[in-house]
Scaffold this motif. Sequence first.
Motif, short mmCIF file in Angstrom:
data_model
loop_
_atom_site.label_atom_id
_atom_site.label_comp_id
_atom_site.label_asym_id
_atom_site.label_seq_id
_atom_site.Cartn_x
_atom_site.Cartn_y
_atom_site.Cartn_z
N SER A 1 -9.68 -37.11 41.42
CA SER A 1 -8.39 -36.65 41.97
C SER A 1 -8.15 -35.19 41.59
O SER A 1 -7.63 -34.40 42.39
N LYS A 2 -8.54 -34.82 40.37
CA LYS A 2 -8.40 -33.42 39.94
C LYS A 2 -9.32 -32.51 40.75
O LYS A 2 -8.94 -31.39 41.13
N ALA A 3 -10.55 -32.99 41.02
CA ALA A 3 -11.47 -32.21 41.86
C ALA A 3 -10.90 -32.05 43.26
O ALA A 3 -11.02 -30.99 43.88
N GLN A 4 -10.27 -33.10 43.78
CA GLN A 4 -9.61 -33.04 45.09
C GLN A 4 -8.51 -31.99 45.08
O GLN A 4 -8.34 -31.25 46.06
N ASN A 5 -7.78 -31.91 44.00
CA ASN A 5 -6.70 -30.93 43.89
C ASN A 5 -7.24 -29.51 43.91
O ASN A 5 -6.68 -28.61 44.54
N VAL A 6 -8.36 -29.29 43.20
CA VAL A 6 -9.01 -27.97 43.22
C VAL A 6 -9.40 -27.62 44.65
O VAL A 6 -9.19 -26.49 45.11
N LEU A 7 -9.98 -28.58 45.35
CA LEU A 7 -10.40 -28.36 46.74
C LEU A 7 -9.21 -28.05 47.63
O LEU A 7 -9.25 -27.14 48.46
N ASN A 8 -8.13 -28.81 47.47
CA ASN A 8 -6.93 -28.58 48.28
C ASN A 8 -6.39 -27.17 48.09
O ASN A 8 -5.98 -26.50 49.05
N ASN A 9 -6.39 -26.69 46.84
CA ASN A 9 -5.87 -25.36 46.55
C ASN A 9 -6.74 -24.26 47.15
O ASN A 9 -6.27 -23.13 47.34
N ALA A 10 -8.02 -24.59 47.44
CA ALA A 10 -8.95 -23.58 47.95
C ALA A 10 -9.03 -23.57 49.47
O ALA A 10 -9.83 -22.81 50.04
N GLN A 11 -8.24 -24.35 50.16
CA GLN A 11 -8.37 -24.47 51.62
C GLN A 11 -8.11 -23.16 52.36
O GLN A 11 -8.66 -22.94 53.44
N ASN A 12 -7.30 -22.29 51.79
CA ASN A 12 -7.01 -21.02 52.47
C ASN A 12 -7.85 -19.87 51.92
O ASN A 12 -7.67 -18.71 52.33
N ALA A 13 -8.75 -20.18 51.03
CA ALA A 13 -9.60 -19.13 50.45
C ALA A 13 -10.69 -18.72 51.45
O ALA A 13 -11.18 -19.55 52.22
N PRO A 14 -11.07 -17.45 51.46
CA PRO A 14 -12.06 -16.96 52.43
C PRO A 14 -13.50 -17.20 51.97
O PRO A 14 -14.34 -16.32 52.06
N TYR B 1 -15.01 -31.24 36.87
CA TYR B 1 -14.31 -32.51 37.10
C TYR B 1 -15.23 -33.55 37.72
O TYR B 1 -15.17 -34.74 37.39
N VAL B 2 -16.09 -33.13 38.64
CA VAL B 2 -17.04 -34.07 39.24
C VAL B 2 -18.00 -34.60 38.18
O VAL B 2 -18.29 -35.81 38.12
N ILE B 3 -18.51 -33.72 37.33
CA ILE B 3 -19.44 -34.13 36.27
C ILE B 3 -18.77 -35.12 35.32
O ILE B 3 -19.33 -36.17 34.99
N LEU C 1 -16.13 -39.28 47.04
CA LEU C 1 -15.80 -39.80 45.70
C LEU C 1 -14.42 -40.45 45.67
O LEU C 1 -14.19 -41.36 44.86
N ASN C 2 -13.52 -39.99 46.52
CA ASN C 2 -12.17 -40.55 46.55
C ASN C 2 -11.97 -41.57 47.67
O ASN C 2 -10.88 -42.13 47.80
N ASN C 3 -13.00 -41.81 48.46
CA ASN C 3 -12.91 -42.70 49.62
C ASN C 3 -13.26 -44.13 49.20
O ASN C 3 -14.31 -44.38 48.61
N LYS C 4 -12.39 -45.08 49.55
CA LYS C 4 -12.63 -46.48 49.16
C LYS C 4 -13.92 -47.04 49.75
O LYS C 4 -14.47 -48.01 49.21
N SER C 5 -14.41 -46.44 50.83
CA SER C 5 -15.65 -46.91 51.43
C SER C 5 -16.83 -46.77 50.47
O SER C 5 -17.84 -47.47 50.62
N TYR C 6 -16.69 -45.88 49.50
CA TYR C 6 -17.79 -45.62 48.57
C TYR C 6 -17.59 -46.27 47.21
O TYR C 6 -18.37 -46.02 46.29
N GLY D 1 -14.18 -45.54 36.25
CA GLY D 1 -13.51 -44.77 35.21
C GLY D 1 -13.29 -43.31 35.56
O GLY D 1 -12.52 -42.62 34.89
N GLY D 2 -13.95 -42.82 36.61
CA GLY D 2 -13.84 -41.40 36.95
C GLY D 2 -12.75 -41.06 37.95
O GLY D 2 -12.61 -39.89 38.33
N SER D 3 -11.96 -42.03 38.36
CA SER D 3 -10.99 -41.81 39.45
C SER D 3 -10.04 -40.65 39.18
O SER D 3 -9.78 -39.83 40.08
N ALA D 4 -9.51 -40.55 37.97
CA ALA D 4 -8.54 -39.49 37.66
C ALA D 4 -9.18 -38.11 37.80
O ALA D 4 -8.52 -37.15 38.24
#
Length: 298
Positions: free
Chosen positions: A163-176, A143-145, A196-201, A157-160
Amino acid sequence: MKILIACSLLLLSFYGYSQDLNARVQILSPQVQSTNKRPLEVLETAITDFLNNRKWSEAQLQASERIDCNLVITIKEWDGSSNFKAEAQVLSSRPVFGSTYNSTVLSLNDKNFDFNYSEGQPLDFADQNFINNLSSLLAFYAYVIVGLDADTFSKLGGSAYFSKAQNVLNNAQNAPYTGWKAFEGLRNRYWMVENLNNKSYLPLREILYAYHREGLDLMSDNLNKGRKNIAEALPALSTLDKQKQGAMFNQVFFSAKADEIISIFSKSDPLERTKIYNIMADADPANATKYEELKNAK
């Protein structure tokens, strides 16, 4: 029979147009003592198929339009079974219009590319939940690529996909596994997708578009115009928060573009070379010595 053949050809045609990545995967294991490297060969094939045979974007691409990318995984430890400690180098590039040149868009090293994989195990992935670390790692970078590539062809153009990469990261927060969480370091997957999702960038993402679409893509027809557009885009680097100089996205950009920027402006007049040197040395002080080439070029 003719109808069946026609339908089969249609499906094959759709399949050929439906994938996004042209990924080359290499697994290195210089520190692994095992003489049986077949499981690593199977793993390499499984990762290649996972990246290349899935749909990561909504675009319908011809085979020649797939995004070129490289994933080099270096195995640091392997228990001989299913547990791997590794690091990975992730690279992607996009073609420059009217030339045979490919410009690097993404270049980063992931020092925490650890995963569990058994030979013959299917690599399952779902956007809704975490299944295993390997498929999540691969999907995250896919998704980042795709997102960064989209940013080079259309403004933001890469915003969507970010967001998908962010979702992958969110799902992995409890992974060891390391690399998904903010407190684990400043140069990891958490901070990459946060940037990548921060407006500062947003200015840096807009530079990606101007640099490639309004700069490099024009240079085969009008070298001076393309180079001028890049020169006009780069000063926006100064708008980035100085407190974020060590930020992940900044460093990924400079890693991909420092040498290329030097090459682009090495034949410019002395005034322009000095201007670009000042911009880049200020924005990327870690590579200031490298940019000295611009001042010394003849």
